[in-house]
Design a protein around this motif. Structure first.
Motif: not given
Length: 319
Positions: A226-254
C-alpha cells in the motif's frame, strides 16, 4: 478405570459415506481421478523445479517441498479410503489406524510450517528486496526446511507417545472413510491428552507459530504494498503473493472447516464434505495454482512440449 471386564478394541470400522453400492462406485470413479491428478500434478511440480534452473529459487524450493508433502499426505490416507469402497468389512487395525493418524498429522503439521516459511520468503522478497539473495540463501532455506520438519515432529511426539499405550473399549465405528479426523479415539480422550501435554510443554507456542508468522508476514507485506507509489508496482508485488495467499486460504480454510463444526445436526455431513475438501480438492488444486499463474512454469512447459514433440517426430521412420 478398570478395563479387565471390557473387550479391547483391535480394529476400527470406517463407515464412510454409507451409500448404496452404485453410489459408492460413482464416488470411487470421482475420487480416483482426483487422486491421480493430485499425484501427477504435484510430481510434475517437483520435476519442473528440479529440472529447470530458472526455477532454482527459494520460493520454488519450498513449493517443491510442499508438493512432496501433498503426495505423501494423500498417499497416506486415500488408498485405504478407495480400497474401502470395495471392502465388505471396511476395517482398519488399531496399529494401522495409529500409524496412519501419526503420519497424516505429522505431514499436515509440516505443511503449515512450510506455508509459514513461504510467507516469510514473500515478506523478505517484497519488504527487503535488495537483501533477498543474502537473507534467503541456500543454507537459510535448508535450515528453514529442516526446522519445519523438526517443529512438526516435536508437536506430534508427545501426543503419539501418550496415545499409543491406551486401551480402547468403546464404540469402534467412525462416520468417515479415512483418518483425516481421528476415528480411533474419542474426542474427550484426545482433548485430555493434548491439554495435559500442551499445558506443561514449552512448545505450546510452536502450535500457533505458523499461523502467527503467516499473519505477521502478510501484515507487513500489505503495509509495504500500500505504501508503493505506483499502481503497476503494487500490482506486480501483489501478483507475486497471489498464489501463496490462495494456497494458504485453501489449507487453513479446509482445516478450520474440518475441525470447527456444529456438534449436532448436520455435523456428520459436514465432516464428510470437509474430509473430501481437505484430502482431495486442496492437494489437486495446488499444482494448478502455482503453474497456471506463473509465466516461468508455463514457458518451461511449452518448451518441454515442443522438445518432446520434436523428438517424437524425429523418431518416426523415414519413408
Amino acid at each position: 478405570m478398570d478395563y479387565r471386564n471390557k473387550t479391547r478394541v483391535t480394529e476400527f470400522i470406517l463407515l464412510g459415506f454409507q451409500n448404496e453400492k452404485e453410489v459408492e462406485i460413482l464416488l470411487f470413479s470421482a475420487f480416483l481421478p482426483m487422486y491421480m491428478t493430485s499425484l501427477i500434478g504435484n510430481t510434475m511440480i517437483i520435476l519442473l523445479v528440479c529440472g529447470d534452473y530458472r526455477l532454482h529459487s527459494p520460493m520454488y524450493f519450498f513449493v517443491a517441498n510442499l508438493s512432496f508433502l501433498e503426495v505423501a499426505i494423500t498417499s497416506t490416507v486415500v488408498p485405504k479410503m478407495l480400497a474401502n469402497t470395495f471392502s465388505h468389512t471396511k476395517a482398519i487395525s488399531f496399529v494401522g489406524c495409529l500409524t496412519q493418524s501419526i503420519f497424516y498429522f505429522l505431514l499436515g503439521s509440516t505443511e503449515f510450517f512450510i506455508l509459514a516459511v513461504m510467507s516469510f520468503d514473500r515478506y523478505v522478497a517484497i519488504c527487503n528486496p535488495l537483501r533477498y539473495a543474502i537473507i534467503m540463501n541456500r543454507q537459510t532455506c535448508i535450515m528453514l526446511l529442516l526446522g519445519s520438519y523438526l517443529g512438526a515432529s516435536l508437536l506430534m511426539l508427545a501426543p503419539s507417545i501418550l496415545t499409543a499405550p491406551l486401551i480402547f473399549c468403546g464404540p469402534n465405528k467412525s462416520i468417515i472413510s479415512s483418518v483425516t479426523e481421528p476415528p480411533c479415539y474419542s474426542w474427550p480422550v484426545l482433548i485430555l491428552l493434548w491439554l495435559s501435554w500442551l499445558t506443561l510443554s514449552p512448545l505450546l507456542c510452536c502450535s500457533w507459530a505458523p499461523l502467527l508468522l503467516t499473519g505477521v508476514s502478510y501484515t507487513y507485506i500489505v503495509i509495504t504494498i500500500l505504501g508503493m507509489p505506483s499502481v503497476q508496482g503494487r500490482q506486480k508485488a501483489f501478483s507475486t503473493c497471489f498464489s501463496h495467499i490462495t494456497v494458504v486460504t485453501l489449507y487453513y480454510g479446509s482445516s478450520i472447516f474440518l475441525y470447527v463444526h456444529p456438534k449436532k445436526g448436520c455435523a456428520a455431513s459436514i465432516n464428510r464434505f470437509a474430509t473430501v475438501l481437505n484430502t482431495f480438492v486442496t492437494p489437486m488444486l495446488n499444482p494448478f495454482i502455482y503453474s497456471l499463474r506463473n509465466e516461468k512454469v508455463k514457458e518451461f512447459l511449452r518448451g518441454a512440449s515442443r522438445k518432446y514433440i520434436g523428438m517424437l517426430i524425429n523418431l518416426r521412420p523415414q519413408k
